[in-house]
Design an enzyme around this catalytic site. Structure first.
Site, PDB file in Angstrom:
ATOM      1  CG  ASP A   3      -2.035   0.987   1.146  1.00  0.00           C
ATOM      2  OD1 ASP A   3      -1.747   2.207   1.129  1.00  0.00           O
ATOM      3  OD2 ASP A   3      -3.199   0.566   1.103  1.00  0.00           O
ATOM      4  CG  ASN A   8     -12.949  -0.970   3.446  1.00  0.00           C
ATOM      5  OD1 ASN A   8     -13.254  -1.442   4.524  1.00  0.00           O
ATOM      6  ND2 ASN A   8     -11.807  -0.336   3.247  1.00  0.00           N
ATOM      7  CD  GLU A  55     -10.186   5.705   0.915  1.00  0.00           C
ATOM      8  OE1 GLU A  55      -9.078   5.724   0.339  1.00  0.00           O
ATOM      9  OE2 GLU A  55     -10.331   6.045   2.096  1.00  0.00           O
ATOM     10  CB  VAL A  56      -9.832   1.713  -5.175  1.00  0.00           C
ATOM     11  CG1 VAL A  56      -9.515   1.287  -6.600  1.00  0.00           C
ATOM     12  CG2 VAL A  56      -8.838   2.759  -4.695  1.00  0.00           C
ATOM     13  CG  HIS A 106      -8.854  -2.991  -2.576  1.00  0.00           C
ATOM     14  ND1 HIS A 106      -9.942  -2.363  -3.166  1.00  0.00           N
ATOM     15  CD2 HIS A 106      -8.544  -2.244  -1.497  1.00  0.00           C
ATOM     16  CE1 HIS A 106     -10.258  -1.285  -2.469  1.00  0.00           C
ATOM     17  NE2 HIS A 106      -9.429  -1.195  -1.445  1.00  0.00           N
ATOM     18  CG  HIS A 126      -6.827  -2.997   2.903  1.00  0.00           C
ATOM     19  ND1 HIS A 126      -6.052  -1.884   2.673  1.00  0.00           N
ATOM     20  CD2 HIS A 126      -8.043  -2.753   2.351  1.00  0.00           C
ATOM     21  CE1 HIS A 126      -6.774  -0.992   2.009  1.00  0.00           C
ATOM     22  NE2 HIS A 126      -7.987  -1.497   1.802  1.00  0.00           N
TER      23      HIS A 126
END
Length: 128
Positions: A35, A97, A105-106, A110, A112
């Site tokens: 990240d 998320n 956010e993207v 994905h 993390h």
């Protein structure tokens, strides 16, 4: 309404090689990289190479090969990062998320992988 994938998101650009990344692992169907704004000593993002918006989209629409590859890539990232509790690591947190309430956010699925320090509670306790 079906998911609409935005192929101009930052992860799509990384997959096309338009934006550099610090790769941790690349497989046939997945890419893992550090990240750019780490929230812990270990903070790696694992993404599928396919156009999936969030985890449920991936789980429902990805092929079996993509799902197996992604899952194995997550395990290998944990091994490479030294966070596996079964292999003398101190553990990790995996977070994905989704959508507005999940503060995604993207708009590319994905996961993390965070570790390397105590991470505290996942969510603050609700006040009565």
């Amino acid at each position: 309404m079906p998911y609409a994938y935005d192929d101009q998101n930052i992860f799509a650009k990384i997959l096309r090689g338009e934006i550099p990344n610090k790769t941790v692992l690349e497989t046939e169907h997945s890419l893992a990289f550090h990240d750019v704004a780490p929230q812990a000593p270990v903070h790696v993002l694992v993404i599928p190479k396919g156009p999936y918006v969030c985890h449920d989209h991936f789980a429902l629409a990805a092929t079996d090969a993509e799902i197996v590859d992604f899952t194995r890539a997550v395990g290998e990232v944990c091994r490479l990062s030294g966070v596996q509790p079964g292999e003398d690591g101190d553990g990790f947190r995996s977070i994905s998320n989704a959508g507005e309430h999940g503060v995604q956010e993207v708009p590319h699925f994905h996961l993390h992988i965070l570790g390397g320090r105590p991470l505290g509670r996942m969510l603050a306790r609700a006040k009565d």
